[in-house]
Design a protein around this motif. Sequence first.
Motif, PDB file in Angstrom:
ATOM      1  N   TRP A   1       0.845  -1.197   0.000  1.00 29.63           N
ATOM      2  CA  TRP A   1       0.000   0.000   0.000  1.00 29.63           C
ATOM      3  C   TRP A   1       0.884   1.252   0.000  1.00 29.63           C
ATOM      4  O   TRP A   1       0.652   2.182  -0.774  1.00 29.63           O
ATOM      5  CB  TRP A   1      -0.924  -0.020   1.236  1.00 29.63           C
TER       6      TRP A   1
ATOM      7  N   SER B   1      -8.265   7.055  -4.256  1.00 30.52           N
ATOM      8  CA  SER B   1      -8.917   5.747  -4.120  1.00 30.52           C
ATOM      9  C   SER B   1      -8.344   4.973  -2.931  1.00 30.52           C
ATOM     10  O   SER B   1      -8.959   4.019  -2.469  1.00 30.52           O
ATOM     11  CB  SER B   1      -8.752   4.929  -5.408  1.00 30.52           C
ATOM     12  N   MET B   2      -7.201   5.408  -2.428  1.00 27.38           N
ATOM     13  CA  MET B   2      -6.556   4.758  -1.294  1.00 27.38           C
ATOM     14  C   MET B   2      -6.937   5.415   0.036  1.00 27.38           C
ATOM     15  O   MET B   2      -6.518   4.977   1.093  1.00 27.38           O
ATOM     16  CB  MET B   2      -5.037   4.793  -1.479  1.00 27.38           C
TER      17      MET B   2
ATOM     18  N   SER C   1     -10.041   6.756   2.515  1.00 27.71           N
ATOM     19  CA  SER C   1     -11.456   6.563   2.817  1.00 27.71           C
ATOM     20  C   SER C   1     -12.229   7.867   2.626  1.00 27.71           C
ATOM     21  O   SER C   1     -11.745   8.942   3.008  1.00 27.71           O
ATOM     22  CB  SER C   1     -11.607   6.095   4.267  1.00 27.71           C
TER      23      SER C   1
ATOM     24  N   TYR D   1     -12.370   9.880   5.734  1.00 27.23           N
ATOM     25  CA  TYR D   1     -11.109  10.368   6.304  1.00 27.23           C
ATOM     26  C   TYR D   1     -11.358  11.620   7.141  1.00 27.23           C
ATOM     27  O   TYR D   1     -12.097  12.521   6.736  1.00 27.23           O
ATOM     28  CB  TYR D   1     -10.120  10.698   5.184  1.00 27.23           C
TER      29      TYR D   1
ATOM     30  N   SER E   1     -11.490  14.173   3.443  1.00 30.55           N
ATOM     31  CA  SER E   1     -10.937  13.657   2.184  1.00 30.55           C
ATOM     32  C   SER E   1     -10.949  14.703   1.066  1.00 30.55           C
ATOM     33  O   SER E   1     -10.041  14.734   0.236  1.00 30.55           O
ATOM     34  CB  SER E   1     -11.668  12.386   1.748  1.00 30.55           C
TER      35      SER E   1
ATOM     36  N   LEU F   1      -4.968   3.121   9.174  1.00 34.09           N
ATOM     37  CA  LEU F   1      -5.665   2.513   8.048  1.00 34.09           C
ATOM     38  C   LEU F   1      -6.698   1.517   8.532  1.00 34.09           C
ATOM     39  O   LEU F   1      -6.591   0.970   9.627  1.00 34.09           O
ATOM     40  CB  LEU F   1      -4.664   1.792   7.128  1.00 34.09           C
TER      41      LEU F   1
ATOM     42  N   ASP G   1      -9.704  -4.028   0.888  1.00 33.43           N
ATOM     43  CA  ASP G   1      -8.663  -3.049   0.569  1.00 33.43           C
ATOM     44  C   ASP G   1      -8.340  -2.180   1.777  1.00 33.43           C
ATOM     45  O   ASP G   1      -9.245  -1.775   2.520  1.00 33.43           O
ATOM     46  CB  ASP G   1      -9.111  -2.128  -0.577  1.00 33.43           C
TER      47      ASP G   1
ATOM     48  N   GLN H   1      -7.479   1.269   3.450  1.00 36.36           N
ATOM     49  CA  GLN H   1      -7.723   2.681   3.152  1.00 36.36           C
ATOM     50  C   GLN H   1      -7.281   3.531   4.327  1.00 36.36           C
ATOM     51  O   GLN H   1      -7.483   3.168   5.492  1.00 36.36           O
ATOM     52  CB  GLN H   1      -9.203   2.930   2.869  1.00 36.36           C
TER      53      GLN H   1
END
Length: 161
Positions: free
Chosen positions: A44, A62-63, A65, A68, A76, A139, A145, A147
């Motif tokens: 990651w 895309s990495m 959230s 965030y 974000s 994370l 995945d 995030q």
Amino acid sequence: MKPSVNENCLPVARRRVAFGLALMLMLSACGGPATDAEAQLREWVSTAQAAAEAKERRKLMSMISPAYADSRGLDSDDVENRFRLYFIRQNAIKLLVSIEEIRVIGDTAAEIDLTAGLAGTNDGALGFSASAYRFELELEKADGDWQLISARWGRLGEEVH
């Protein structure tokens, strides 16, 4: 006939090499293998580094959230705007990343402490800028995945917040 020096030294050299290899194998085993989660988190970080250097804002986002939030009050959208501004200001970006520690919590949470040196070429008076930061990342694994859900950072040598 007396054996030459090379013939006597060869078995000793082989034993030393074998001992050295065995010692390296034992020492590497002491830390234990990286967990699947740790390997995923290292990947990651590597993916994020490559995306930042390529100025791939969408890949980076895309990495992160959509939920965030950090202690500075950024969400974000704020992070995306910062990427956008930094990528516009820099002609080229290079990162040097050193992972200090990865802590996996259960199967769905992790913390990564890392140091990153950032360098960029730009149209400023000097033509480049450089700085180094310490990051503490949080994370969460959602839908398979990892995030980023929160981060703290500060210039190297200063307080992280």
